[in-house]
Structures are given as C-alpha cells and as structure tokens.
Design an enzyme around this catalytic site. Structure first.
Site, PDB file in Angstrom:
ATOM      1  N   LYS A   1       0.855  -1.187   0.000  1.00 17.92           N
ATOM      2  CA  LYS A   1       0.000   0.000   0.000  1.00 17.92           C
ATOM      3  C   LYS A   1       0.889   1.234   0.000  1.00 17.92           C
ATOM      4  O   LYS A   1       1.669   1.446   0.918  1.00 17.92           O
ATOM      5  CB  LYS A   1      -0.913   0.012   1.234  1.00 17.92           C
ATOM      6  CG  LYS A   1      -1.685   1.330   1.344  1.00 17.92           C
ATOM      7  CD  LYS A   1      -2.556   1.429   2.574  1.00 17.92           C
ATOM      8  CE  LYS A   1      -2.917   2.889   2.829  1.00 17.92           C
ATOM      9  NZ  LYS A   1      -3.791   3.076   3.991  1.00 17.92           N
TER      10      LYS A   1
ATOM     11  N   THR B   1      -9.201   3.108  12.147  1.00 16.24           N
ATOM     12  CA  THR B   1      -9.652   3.797  13.349  1.00 16.24           C
ATOM     13  C   THR B   1     -11.101   3.470  13.700  1.00 16.24           C
ATOM     14  O   THR B   1     -11.445   3.376  14.892  1.00 16.24           O
ATOM     15  CB  THR B   1      -9.482   5.318  13.167  1.00 16.24           C
ATOM     16  OG1 THR B   1      -8.169   5.560  12.653  1.00 16.24           O
ATOM     17  CG2 THR B   1      -9.636   6.052  14.482  1.00 16.24           C
TER      18      THR B   1
END
Lengths: 70, 260
Positions: B103, B213
C-alpha cells in the site's frame, strides 16, 4: 584485543568487534533475522547475504520490522 | 436460505473473498487486534514498517499474533511525505516480508494527511517499474485515479474523508465516477466511521473498504469489526441487487384495487 568499530544502528551509536558481519550484528542485538529487514548504508541488504557483508567503521544501518498500522 | 454465486474480487492476480481490509494500528494490545481481525473476516491487514527497538529486541511482535501465512500483510508507507521515503520503506518491507503487494501512501501535510498526488504518482511509477504491485491511497479525483492506473497502480484507494476522521464518505459522486472509470479495483481507504458508511462505499460499487480507526477506536472494537464485516457484505449485496429508483412522492405498496 579484538578491535571495535563504531556503527550507527537505527540512529544510535553501537560498537561491534571489527570483522563482524551484518548477521553478527543482528545476532548481537538479539533479533530473529527472519523477522527483520536491514538497510546498509542506504542500500537493502538481502537476507541471504547478511553473513557475507563485513561491517566497516562508520557504517549506517537501519533494521526494521512490521508494526501495527493503518 | 438462498445461496448466491461466490462473490470474490481480484487484485494483481490474487483473489480474496472478504472485501474488508483492516489496519493494525491504535489497538489496546496485539490480542485485541487479533480478535478484531478475526471478527472482521478480513483476509488482508495493513502494517507499518518501523525501526526495531534495539534496546528491547524480545518485545512482542505483531507477527506473533497475526500470522502472515494466514493473513496477507499489506505493508504501508504511512508517515512518508516524499516519494523517496515511501519507496525506501517499501523496499525494506519487501525484504522483511517478501511481498510485492504493497500500500503506497505519500502524504502532503500532517494536519489533513491528505495525499500529495505529485509525489504519489512519481512513486507509483518507480515502484511498478521495480516489480512492486502498489495499491495506492489517493484523492477522490477520477482523473488522478486514471493517472495512477496508467502509472501501474494495481488498485486505487480514494479517501472517503481524512484519515482517522470518521466523517464518512464526503463525496459520493467522485467515488462513483472513479469506480465507473477504473479497470483496477477501487477501495475506499480512510474516512469510514461506522457501519452504514462502509455500506455506502460498497453501494457505490467499490470493490472493498479499508479501515483502521473506525474499528480500533470503537468502544468495543471486536464487535465493531463484526459490524463492519456485515456492513460491507450488506452494501455489496445491495449494489449487486440494484437499488430501486427514487420517486419524489409516495407510491403505495398495497393494491388500490379491491379496497372496501
């Protein structure tokens, strides 16, 4: 009487016996070489070659592993 | 119960069943993190590359809790603000794990963690030329997404909202335009705050959702991980089913004929 050389490992000074390889350094720190990657003077040091590379005075090493991240 | 045909997605020749990718940051401990990954059903987790603590080499490691042989590790470049730093990080990641699938994120500033697309595009080209398979965090801009694809991105991952903000998908139009124009998988990366927002991403036709998150900072992360799994599946089913058209006024569901 083994002479020592001074390295920078992950930003900190570290001494090791002259003639040591990167593999010796990883072992001295106490790391499993299969779980880390090493950059030697800004070049990737492939795991298969760690025992073949002799460290020199002033060498800069980065030893990294995977940590939690998003 | 009706069985539907298997619904998988493929990135750079690798096929996955779960469309949810989860991060491994911000958890209370590795055990909670591993439990959340399991509850999420994720087959891919993102991980960061950081210096080993040379003064405490025996500290527990992520790999002791989440087995990289069972779960695909997707190394990220979080915290990198230049193409050079990101490339350096991923070269180390490839050496540490042996993975080409990575990524890429190159950030523009700390306050918004908004991607720097000039550096991102540059890094994508270099990484692709070095044999990496970069999944690329990017702005929700259909033109930028196209350019990344042309540069060798194996997936484009537009933000829904700033990283860690939990604000939900702010621009559904541009995410849909990216999906319509892309030949590579599109995943919403960042911004999802709760389950309905993950479903929105999937209803827009995205191939998957990446989040950290929203799970890690939930009151009960493991339960939220399960909620996200279900939301991604629900949104995907809704997308495949094809939603009804919208009307401006009511349309009765019961027949008018035969009314007493």
């Amino acid at each position: 009487m083994a002479a020592e050389i001074l390295l920078t490992v992950n930003g900190e000074p570290r001494r090791i016996a002259a003639g040591s390889s990167i593999a010796d350094l990883v072992a001295q720190i106490g790391l499993d070489p299969k779980k880390v990657a090493v950059e030697h003077n800004a070049e990737i040091a492939p795991r298969s070659t760690l025992a073949d590379v002799t460290l020199s005075e002033g060498d800069v090493l980065e030893i990294v592993h995977f940590v939690g991240g998003g | 119960m009706t069985d539907f045909p298997a619904d998988t997605w493929t990135v750079a020749g690798r096929t996955f069943t779960s469309r949810l990718i989860v991060g491994t940051g911000k958890y209370k401990d590795f055990a909670q993190n591993a439990a959340a990954v399991e509850a999420s059903g994720a087959e891919i987790v993102t991980v960061a590359v950081r210096r080993v603590n040379v003064s405490d080499p025996k500290a527990p490691m992520l790999t002791d809790f989440i087995d990289p042989k069972k779960i695909t590790y997707l190394p990220n470049t979080a915290g990198c603000f230049t193409a050079e730093d990101a490339i350096r990080t991923l070269r180390l990641a490839r050496e540490a794990g042996g993975w080409d699938l990575v990524k890429l994120e190159v950030l523009g500033e700390a306050r918004t963690l908004y991607p720097d697309m000039r550096e991102t595009l540059k890094a994508t080209e270099i990484l692709a030329n070095e044999g990496f398979l970069p999944m690329v965090y990017c702005v929700d801009d259909p033109i930028a997404a196209k350019q990344l694809e042309e540069a060798g991105a194996v997936a484009v991952m537009p933000l829904g909202a700033p990283i860690g903000s939990g604000l939900g998908i702010q621009n559904k139009v541009t995410v849909r335009l990216i999906v319509e124009g892309a030949k590579v998988p599109v995943l919403v990366d960042a911004g999802v705050g709760t389950a309905s927002e993950a479903a929105v991403a999937m209803e827009l036709g995205c191939d998957g959702v990446l989040m950290n998150t929203a799970i890690a900072e939930a009151k009960e992360p493991v339960r939220m991980a399960r909620a996200m799994k279900l939301a991604v599946e629900a949104g995907r089913h809704a997308y495949l089913a094809g939603r009804m058209g919208q009307r401006r006024y009511a349309d009765p569901s019961s027949p008018l004929a035969g009314l007493i």
